[in-house]
Design a protein around this motif. Structure first.
Motif, PDB file in Angstrom:
ATOM      1  N   GLU A   1      -4.826   7.656   7.960  1.00 20.26           N
ATOM      2  CA  GLU A   1      -4.392   6.317   7.562  1.00 20.26           C
ATOM      3  C   GLU A   1      -3.024   5.993   8.145  1.00 20.26           C
ATOM      4  OE1 GLU A   1      -3.611   3.638   3.537  1.00 20.26           O
ATOM      5  OE2 GLU A   1      -4.129   5.744   3.353  1.00 20.26           O
ATOM      6  N   LYS A   2      -2.878   4.782   8.649  1.00 16.19           N
ATOM      7  CA  LYS A   2      -1.626   4.323   9.242  1.00 16.19           C
ATOM      8  C   LYS A   2      -0.840   3.549   8.198  1.00 16.19           C
ATOM      9  CE  LYS A   2       1.213   2.864  12.514  1.00 16.19           C
ATOM     10  NZ  LYS A   2       2.513   3.426  12.295  1.00 16.19           N
ATOM     11  N   LEU A   3       0.303   4.094   7.795  1.00 18.47           N
ATOM     12  CA  LEU A   3       1.213   3.364   6.917  1.00 18.47           C
ATOM     13  C   LEU A   3       2.319   2.795   7.797  1.00 18.47           C
ATOM     14  CD1 LEU A   3       1.475   5.814   3.887  1.00 18.47           C
ATOM     15  CD2 LEU A   3       0.017   3.801   4.124  1.00 18.47           C
TER      16      LEU A   3
ATOM     17  N   ARG B   1       0.842  -1.200   0.000  1.00 14.53           N
ATOM     18  CA  ARG B   1       0.000   0.000   0.000  1.00 14.53           C
ATOM     19  C   ARG B   1       0.880   1.253   0.000  1.00 14.53           C
ATOM     20  NH1 ARG B   1      -4.078   3.375  -1.199  1.00 14.53           N
ATOM     21  NH2 ARG B   1      -4.492   4.796   0.497  1.00 14.53           N
TER      22      ARG B   1
ATOM     23  N   GLN C   1      -9.974  -2.010  13.498  1.00 17.59           N
ATOM     24  CA  GLN C   1     -10.343  -1.878  12.083  1.00 17.59           C
ATOM     25  C   GLN C   1     -10.904  -3.175  11.521  1.00 17.59           C
ATOM     26  OE1 GLN C   1      -8.602  -1.555   8.529  1.00 17.59           O
ATOM     27  NE2 GLN C   1      -8.682  -3.738   8.704  1.00 17.59           N
TER      28      GLN C   1
ATOM     29  N   MET D   1      -6.598   2.873  10.326  1.00 15.07           N
ATOM     30  CA  MET D   1      -6.483   4.270  10.729  1.00 15.07           C
ATOM     31  C   MET D   1      -5.817   4.372  12.095  1.00 15.07           C
ATOM     32  SD  MET D   1      -7.816   6.070   8.338  1.00 15.07           S
ATOM     33  CE  MET D   1      -8.874   5.897   6.917  1.00 15.07           C
ATOM     34  N   THR D   2      -5.065   5.418  12.282  1.00 11.39           N
ATOM     35  CA  THR D   2      -4.378   5.603  13.553  1.00 11.39           C
ATOM     36  C   THR D   2      -5.371   5.739  14.691  1.00 11.39           C
ATOM     37  OG1 THR D   2      -4.230   7.968  13.110  1.00 11.39           O
ATOM     38  CG2 THR D   2      -2.323   6.625  12.537  1.00 11.39           C
TER      39      THR D   2
ATOM     40  N   ARG E   1      -1.623   9.534   1.579  1.00 14.19           N
ATOM     41  CA  ARG E   1      -2.407   8.620   2.411  1.00 14.19           C
ATOM     42  C   ARG E   1      -3.717   9.296   2.797  1.00 14.19           C
ATOM     43  NH1 ARG E   1      -1.301   8.961   8.363  1.00 14.19           N
ATOM     44  NH2 ARG E   1      -0.227  10.926   8.639  1.00 14.19           N
ATOM     45  N   GLN E   2      -4.697   8.485   3.084  1.00  9.99           N
ATOM     46  CA  GLN E   2      -5.986   9.008   3.518  1.00  9.99           C
ATOM     47  C   GLN E   2      -5.816   9.683   4.868  1.00  9.99           C
ATOM     48  OE1 GLN E   2      -8.959   5.913   3.519  1.00  9.99           O
ATOM     49  NE2 GLN E   2      -8.141   5.015   1.648  1.00  9.99           N
ATOM     50  N   ASP E   3      -6.700  10.593   5.189  1.00 10.94           N
ATOM     51  CA  ASP E   3      -6.646  11.290   6.466  1.00 10.94           C
ATOM     52  C   ASP E   3      -6.694  10.277   7.610  1.00 10.94           C
ATOM     53  OD1 ASP E   3      -6.643  13.448   8.269  1.00 10.94           O
ATOM     54  OD2 ASP E   3      -8.827  13.360   8.420  1.00 10.94           O
TER      55      ASP E   3
ATOM     56  N   THR F   1      -6.290  -0.666   3.557  1.00 13.32           N
ATOM     57  CA  THR F   1      -6.155   0.786   3.429  1.00 13.32           C
ATOM     58  C   THR F   1      -6.928   1.525   4.507  1.00 13.32           C
ATOM     59  OG1 THR F   1      -7.992   0.828   1.862  1.00 13.32           O
ATOM     60  CG2 THR F   1      -5.768   0.767   0.949  1.00 13.32           C
ATOM     61  N   ASN F   2      -7.886   0.874   5.118  1.00 13.00           N
ATOM     62  CA  ASN F   2      -8.668   1.562   6.139  1.00 13.00           C
ATOM     63  C   ASN F   2      -8.067   1.468   7.528  1.00 13.00           C
ATOM     64  OD1 ASN F   2     -10.569   2.420   4.309  1.00 13.00           O
ATOM     65  ND2 ASN F   2     -11.816   0.610   4.546  1.00 13.00           N
TER      66      ASN F   2
END
Length: 163
Positions: free
Chosen positions: A43-45, A28, A85, A95-96, A39-41, A92-93
């Motif tokens: 989103e945890k990479l 991702r 999640q 989230m932090t 990255r999405q608002d 991709t979802n």
């Protein structure tokens, strides 16, 4: 027959954190870089010292947390964080804001073979997992490695009793 009825059989159920989803998560991040995307608002990479694991709750009813079984093959530190999640094919979802508290932290010092951990938080985390297992069939765990540890140096499982 005792007044409180027959005792229920307790089955020890170790659930091993061994379904590694780290590669999928890293893809991702690479995809975003290649496309020049953002990255999405929230989103945890994954960072280089992080890995993602999946745990399936095959039996959901009446689980009671017993203990964490974590072995570190060498000195270092690992933090285990659960996530609320839900699964998407590429995660991709993640989230932090969906990372759960408390975390379980385990470490081994350079001059010791003994494991240490933040016992109160690890117990609370395990009890929370037992509650979540009543409504979830799958949970995800973010493992963060520090002080020279790598995924190959850690074996982790959470043990429940089935009442």
């Amino acid at each position: 027959m005792a007044a409180d009825g027959p005792k229920q059989l307790q089955l020890s159920m170790p659930l091993v954190l061994d379904q590694d989803l780290t590669r999928q998560m890293r893809l991702r991040g690479e995809s975003l870089k290649l496309r020049g995307g953002r990255r999405q608002d929230g989103e945890k990479l994954l960072q280089p010292a992080e890995a993602m694991y999946r745990l399936d709750f095959v039996r959901q009813q009446k689980l009671q947390f017993e203990r964490w079984d974590v072995v570190l093959d060498k000195p270092g530190k690992v933090t285990i964080t659960g996530t609320s999640q839900n699964w998407t094919p590429d995660l991709t979802n993640l989230m932090t804001r969906q990372l759960l508290d408390p975390t379980a932290i385990f470490w081994r010092r350079e001059d010791s073979d003994a494991m240490d951990w933040n016992e109160a938080d690890a117990l609370e985390f395990g009890e929370r997992l037992a509650d979540l297992a009543k409504i979830r069939k799958v949970m995800y765990f973010l493992l963060t490695f520090a002080q020279g540890l790598e995924p190959a140096d850690v074996q982790a499982s959470v043990v429940f009793n089935q009442l």
